[in-house]
Design a protein around this motif. Structure first.
Motif, short mmCIF file in Angstrom:
data_model
loop_
_atom_site.label_atom_id
_atom_site.label_comp_id
_atom_site.label_asym_id
_atom_site.label_seq_id
_atom_site.Cartn_x
_atom_site.Cartn_y
_atom_site.Cartn_z
N GLN A 166 31.11 -46.84 -18.83
CA GLN A 166 29.78 -46.37 -18.30
C GLN A 166 29.31 -45.40 -17.27
O GLN A 166 28.38 -44.13 -17.15
N SER A 184 16.50 -54.08 -10.86
CA SER A 184 15.71 -53.44 -11.58
C SER A 184 15.63 -52.36 -11.21
O SER A 184 14.61 -52.63 -10.12
N THR A 222 12.73 -52.56 -17.37
CA THR A 222 13.91 -52.44 -18.13
C THR A 222 13.69 -54.06 -19.15
O THR A 222 13.40 -54.85 -18.86
N SER A 281 14.29 -49.45 -12.05
CA SER A 281 12.83 -49.29 -12.90
C SER A 281 11.76 -49.76 -12.78
O SER A 281 11.02 -50.11 -12.35
N SER A 335 22.96 -51.89 -13.42
CA SER A 335 22.33 -52.57 -12.69
C SER A 335 22.81 -54.12 -12.25
O SER A 335 22.98 -55.48 -12.16
O1 PA5 Z 1 22.68 -46.10 -14.20
C1 PA5 Z 1 21.70 -46.56 -14.79
O2 PA5 Z 1 20.87 -45.73 -14.08
C2 PA5 Z 1 21.54 -47.19 -16.02
O3 PA5 Z 1 21.96 -47.71 -17.00
C3 PA5 Z 1 21.19 -48.35 -15.56
O4 PA5 Z 1 21.55 -48.86 -14.53
C4 PA5 Z 1 20.26 -48.87 -16.73
O5 PA5 Z 1 19.70 -48.90 -17.34
C5 PA5 Z 1 19.12 -50.69 -15.77
O6 PA5 Z 1 18.55 -50.13 -15.40
P1 PA5 Z 1 16.84 -50.27 -13.93
O7 PA5 Z 1 17.98 -50.96 -13.29
O8 PA5 Z 1 15.92 -49.30 -14.16
O9 PA5 Z 1 16.34 -52.12 -14.94
#
Ligand code: PA5
Length: 423
Positions: A273, A131, A136, A133, A79
């Motif tokens: 990542q 986000s 986070t 979800s 994100s």
């Molecule tokens: O690639 C991913 O799925 C993770 O790195 C998420 O982006 C990260 O954990 C953040 O999650 P969220 O967007 O639900 O806050």
């Protein structure tokens, strides 16, 4: 736009031996029939992204950016890494743009949060919370703090300067945004965080930074067309994926992503990542690591040259950066540097790259995969991310891994929640 050179990769297997597996995995990606098939929305995204939403992104940025000194982007992992990578790669590290972009919500460091608050408190701010979800913890902690700052500063007008990028209909953040009246942007259900940079997740911050979202998507669309074939002779994204697997089989457990431009450092973070979270599962995967040369030749260079032979390098070389310097002549050669007079510094960088490649490959016996990217434009960024998405999906499928989940990330969260006293 991208040229892949495997002639320095020291591969001990034939790429063509992988053709049948690649053809099968290509179908899994395009027909949504492989592991994690709920999350392959990114494959067709360059064709079927929501045009109306992209227009809304550009309009929101246009409406707000003249009255914004700083856009604070609050998010972690997928994100935020893509937006930061794009903005730095395209605009550089110290751009002459009206709107500065600052990333928060990616740390529990109170010091960092305080520094940002101190830096922005007397400036005009917009806040984009991102986000999928909506739950986070890093993001939620910072969002509460920065939301309060916005409300203290702008009172009931704060909601006009807070933009939420989240699930289309579910989750805490979506519910809050609807209640407060924030403009919302969508993270598609079938695209996971690390494959989401060309959705609103990355495009809104890019638009504030003066980057045209349509150029990014055009680059991804052309990459879609170029890499929409299972033929290994024609698909360099898949050739890169296979080369990684071959080097893995040869015992290389780490891949060092090397660039020669400091403004590509965040691209390396994004790449780490993408590959780390996608591939590092079930006791398998290549450890993604990175370096920026020649800077890191003065820190990691010794290890790469003469240390344990555990890594190969993937060199991303950008052929045309958007500026250069001619090295000046000095009347008195006080530093003995006149041998470079009249030469471009970009040429010096290129010679450093060639010399390093030869040192690492020939003397250090380190395999090198070379990826050449034409330039650092928005179009090139869009093209490059799609190349790596395709390569990553293929790499993981060749390893028998689901590229689109991240079950291991939950383990630290559970332990941390217990310590924090979360129910
Ligand atoms: O690639 C991913 O799925 C993770 O790195 C998420 O982006 C990260 O954990 C953040 O999650 P969220 O967007 O639900 O806050």
């Amino acid at each position: 736009m991208i040229k892949l050179d495997l002639s320095h990769a020291k591969l001990q297997e034939e790429l063509s031996d992988y053709q049948a597996k690649v053809s099968e995995a290509h179908k899994w990606l395009h027909e949504k029939s492989g592991k994690g098939n709920d999350y392959v929305g990114w494959v067709e995204w360059p064709n079927n992204y929501d045009r109306e939403e992209v227009e809304r992104i550009s309009k929101a940025a246009l409406r707000l950016k003249d009255s914004t000194d700083v856009l604070v982007v609050c998010g972690i992992g997928g994100s935020y890494l893509g937006a930061r990578a794009a903005i730095e790669m395209i605009n550089g590290l110290y751009p002459h743009k009206k709107t500065e972009i600052i990333f928060v919500g990616n740390t529990f460091s109170a010091n960092y949060i305080n520094q940002v608050i101190e830096h922005i408190k007397d400036k005009e701010i917009c806040l984009n919370v991102i986000s999928k979800s909506g739950t986070t913890t890093e993001t939620s902690v910072s969002f509460r703090l920065f939301k309060a700052l916005m409300e203290e500063k702008y009172h009931d007008k704060a909601k006009e300067r807070i933009l939420a990028t989240t699930d289309k209909e579910r989750g805490t953040l979506k519910a809050l945004a609807d209640k407060e009246g924030y403009e919302t942007f969508v993270i598609p259900d079938d695209i996971g965080g690390r494959y989401s940079v060309s959705t609103a997740v990355g495009l809104l911050a890019m638009a504030f930074a003066g980057i045209d979202p349509n150029e990014v998507l055009k680059g991804s669309k052309d990459a879609y067309d170029d890499f929409n074939t299972d033929d290994l002779n024609k698909n360099s994204a898949y050739r890169y994926a296979v080369a990684r697997r071959i080097l893995d089989n040869q015992g290389y457990s780490a891949e060092m992503f090397v660039t020669y431009e400091l403004q590509m450092t965040s691209v390396a973070e994004w790449w780490k990542q993408l590959f780390g979270e996608s591939e590092g599962k079930e006791g398998k995967g290549i450890l993604p690591t990175s370096a920026c040369f020649s800077t890191d030749l003065h820190s990691l260079g010794q290890f790469i040259q003469e240390g344990r032979k555990c890594l190969f390098e993937t060199l991303l070389w950008v052929e045309h950066m958007n500026s250069d310097i001619v090295f000046p002549h000095a009347e008195v050669d006080f530093d003995n540097m006149n041998y470079l007079s009249g030469k471009n510094i970009s040429w010096v960088n290129e010679m450093a790259m060639k010399g390093t490649l030869s040192a690492h490959e020939e003397d250090g016996n380190v395999p090198n995969i070379i990826i050449k990217l034409d330039n650092n434009s928005a179009y090139a960024f869009g093209y490059m991310i799609y190349f790596f998405f395709k390569a990553c999906g293929m790499s993981c499928y060749l390893l028998g891994i689901n590229p689109f989940n991240q079950p291991g990330v939950e383990v630290y969260k559970k332990k941390m929640f217990k310590l924090l006293g979360k129910e």
